[in-house]
Design an enzyme around this catalytic site. Structure first.
Site, PDB file in Angstrom:
ATOM      1  N   SER A 123       0.753  -1.619  -0.388  1.00 50.50           N
ATOM      2  CA  SER A 123       0.140   0.008  -0.269  1.00 50.50           C
ATOM      3  C   SER A 123       0.746   0.961  -0.206  1.00 50.50           C
ATOM      4  O   SER A 123       1.976   1.101   0.665  1.00 50.50           O
ATOM      5  CB  SER A 123      -0.836  -0.071   1.106  1.00 50.50           C
ATOM      6  N   TYR A 137      -2.216  -0.821  10.190  1.00 47.51           N
ATOM      7  CA  TYR A 137      -2.344  -1.311   8.767  1.00 47.51           C
ATOM      8  C   TYR A 137      -1.014  -0.517   7.989  1.00 47.51           C
ATOM      9  O   TYR A 137      -0.120  -1.656   7.300  1.00 47.51           O
ATOM     10  CB  TYR A 137      -3.847   0.004   8.007  1.00 47.51           C
TER      11      TYR A 137
END
Length: 231
Positions: A123, A137
Site C-alpha cells: 500500500s 495497517y
C-alpha cells in the site's frame, strides 16, 4: 502453463487480478475466507494449511505466489488498551505474518523447483503512513515492502524474483466506505490524477510482475496512487 496462488481473490483487487491472470493464460488457484481454497488467515494454522492444499491442487508445483489478502480495520487511539492491542495483532497476523509464512513456504518450494515469483500487494501507506486509527495497517504494509526487498536480495541466485505493488486508494467497496466516511472530495483533492485507481489498473501491474517483468526488476516496488505520493 503458469500456476498462481492468489490470496484474497474473491473481491476487489484480488478478483480483478484473478480475471486478468486467467485471461493471460495462467492457472489461478484463488483463496478466500468463503470461496476458492478457503482459509481464515487470522488463524495461525491457516497459512501452512492453505499452502499445502493449494500445492496439492496444483499437482505439486506453484510458480507464483501473490499475497493480496488483507484487512483494513479502524483501531482508534482511545480504544480500550486490550482491544487496541488485539486490533494491532489481528491486522499484523492477516496482513503481514500470514504473507510471511506463505512467502517462506514458497521460497523453500522454489529452491527445489528452479525458482518462482512472489508479488506482495502492499500500500501507499507503507511509505506515507495512514490515519491515526490505522497505525497497524501502515506498519503491516511497510513490513511487506521490507520483506519483499529482503527476499529479492537473498534468493535471486535461486531464481526467486520478488516484487511489491503499492496502490493508493482503489475503488473497492472498502475504499468507497473509507472515502465516504472521511470526506471523499477532500481526499480526492489530494490525488493529482483526480480519482482513485480502478482495481483493473492495479491488477494489470500485478499481472506484469507475476508473468512478464524482467528478472533484473526483482526487488522493485511499484506505486499506483495517482501521484498522491511520489518517491
Amino acid at each position: 502453463m503458469t500456476t498462481i496462488l492468489l490470496t484474497g481473490s474473491s473481491r476487489g483487487i484480488g478478483a480483478a487480478c484473478a480475471d486478468v491472470l486467467a485471461a493471460a493464460g495462467a492457472t489461478v488457484i484463488g483463496h478466500g475466507t468463503r470461496s476458492g481454497v478457503a482459509a481464515d488467515l487470522a488463524d495461525p494454522a491457516a497459512p501452512r494449511d492453505l499452502w499445502t492444499r493449494a500445492l496439492e491442487q496444483a499437482g505439486g508445483r506453484i510458480d507464483v505466489l501473490i499475497n493480496n489478502a488483507g484487512v483494513f480495520e479502524a483501531n482508534p487511539l482511545d480504544a480500550d488498551h486490550d482491544a487496541w492491542v488485539a486490533g494491532w495483532e489481528r491486522t499484523m497476523r492477516v496482513n503481514l505474518t500470514a504473507s510471511a509464512e506463505l512467502s517462506r513456504l514458497a521460497v523453500l518450494h522454489w529452491q527445489t523447483t528452479g525458482g518462482g515469483r512472489l508479488v506482495n500487494v502492499a500500500s501507499r501507506a507503507a511509505h506515507r503512513g495512514d490515519s491515526p486509527a490505522h497505525w497497524h495497517y501502515a506498519a503491516s504494509k511497510a513490513g511487506m515492502v521490507a520483506m519483499t526487498k529482503t527476499i529479492a536480495r537473498a534468493y535471486a541466485r535461486d531464481g526467486v524474483l520478488a516484487f511489491a505493488v503499492c496502490p493508493g486508494f482503489t475503488m473497492t467497496g472498502m475504499a468507497e466506505d473509507y472515502l465516504s466516511s472521511r470526506g471523499g472530495d477532500k481526499l480526492l483533492a489530494d490525488i493529482p490524477l483526480g480519482r482513485v485507481a480502478e482495481p483493473a489498473e492495479v491488477a494489470e501491474v500485478v499481472r506484469f510482475c507475476a508473468l512478464d517483468a524482467p528478472a533484473s526488476m526483482t526487488g522493485a516496488v511499484l506505486d499506483i496512487n495517482g501521484a498522491s505520493y511520489v518517491r
